[in-house]
Design an enzyme around this catalytic site. Structure first.
Site, PDB file in Angstrom:
ATOM      1  N   GLN A 106       0.845  -1.193   0.000  1.00 22.56           N
ATOM      2  CA  GLN A 106       0.000   0.000   0.000  1.00 22.56           C
ATOM      3  C   GLN A 106       0.880   1.242   0.000  1.00 22.56           C
ATOM      4  OE1 GLN A 106      -3.261   0.086  -0.163  1.00 22.56           O
ATOM      5  NE2 GLN A 106      -4.198  -1.597   0.965  1.00 22.56           N
ATOM      6  N   CYS A 107       0.269   2.351  -0.337  1.00 21.73           N
ATOM      7  CA  CYS A 107       0.936   3.642  -0.298  1.00 21.73           C
ATOM      8  C   CYS A 107       1.534   3.867   1.092  1.00 21.73           C
ATOM      9  CB  CYS A 107      -0.094   4.725  -0.596  1.00 21.73           C
ATOM     10  SG  CYS A 107       0.518   6.391  -0.505  1.00 21.73           S
ATOM     11  N   PRO A 108       2.749   4.324   1.266  1.00 22.11           N
ATOM     12  CA  PRO A 108       3.703   4.765   0.242  1.00 22.11           C
ATOM     13  C   PRO A 108       4.723   3.693  -0.144  1.00 22.11           C
ATOM     14  CG  PRO A 108       4.491   5.459   2.365  1.00 22.11           C
ATOM     15  CD  PRO A 108       3.293   4.588   2.613  1.00 22.11           C
TER      16      PRO A 108
END
Lengths: 159, 74
Positions: free
Chosen positions: B12-14
């Site tokens: 997932q981000c980041p």
């Protein structure tokens, strides 16, 4: 590499969701090649506390404060819908299922990327938090250090 | 010229841009980095990342919810 610039983030809050937001932005900015300074003050200090109890000399009030505040990134509650900690437990479960990095992972990733973490010494004094109680790799300074970095930064956040 | 491949599926981000950045630090100008990501925000993020870091986005495609980007370091 393109133009490098600076970002500063004030970490004032001590809740899980807010701390995660700040650290995701810090990791992202560092991954874009920026120099990032995070300034931890007031409740934000709790994010950086070591999880174990550290023996340090404190007066009665400092001891009470230390006892009432969450000890480290794993103990933080949510800013909304915490329900005495149940909310945070549920949020962490959902984030784990969805493979979102945990707060301790985000902190170590930020440190590996060279994010500068500065702790407000006045807050430490007020809240009775000693250097030994905080994780490694931190700098200890005051508002002038933060302002010096903020003056050169293009983005400045207060979380 | 070297070519690097990164599997950032499931991150997932980041996570994906952090992986991309770490790889780009060790890469030389002209090197190619290929990255596979399942985070849908990456489509826009990789454009912003390339613009910021001065890299070329050579190719960006999506197949079965996997985004593949080919990036050239300048």
């Amino acid at each position: 590499m393109g133009e490098s610039n600076k970002k500063t983030i004030i970490m004032f809050s001590g809740e899980l969701d807010k701390a995660m937001a700040g650290l995701i932005i810090a990791n992202g900015a560092a991954a874009m090649g920026d120099e990032v300074t995070m300034f931890f003050t007031f409740w934000g200090l709790n994010i950086l506390r070591k999880p174990e109890k550290i023996k340090v000399k404190k007066n009665f009030l400092e001891g009470m404060f230390g006892w009432m505040m969450p000890r480290g990134a794993k103990k933080l509650g949510l800013s909304k819908m915490n329900f005495g900690g149940m909310g945070a437990v549920m949020m962490k479960k959902i984030m784990k299922d969805k493979n979102v990095n945990t707060l301790p992972e985000l902190i170590s990733s930020a440190q590996e990327l060279g994010v500068k973490m500065v702790v407000c010494t006045m807050s430490m004094d007020v809240m009775g938090i000693k250097e030994e109680e905080l994780m490694d790799g931190l700098e200890f300074a005051g508002v002038a250090t933060y302002l010096g970095d903020a003056d050169e930064a293009r983005v400045n956040l207060f979380i | 010229m070297a070519e690097y491949e990164i599997n950032a599926r499931g991150l997932q981000c980041p996570g994906p841009i952090v992986k991309l950045f770490n790889q780009s630090k060790t890469a030389e100008p002209g090197d190619i980095i290929k990255i596979e990501v399942t985070d849908q925000g990456f489509k826009k993020d990789v454009m912003a990342w390339c613009k910021k870091t001065g890299c070329d986005l050579v190719e960006l495609k999506e197949e079965n919810n996997v985004i593949s980007a080919t990036i050239k370091k300048n």
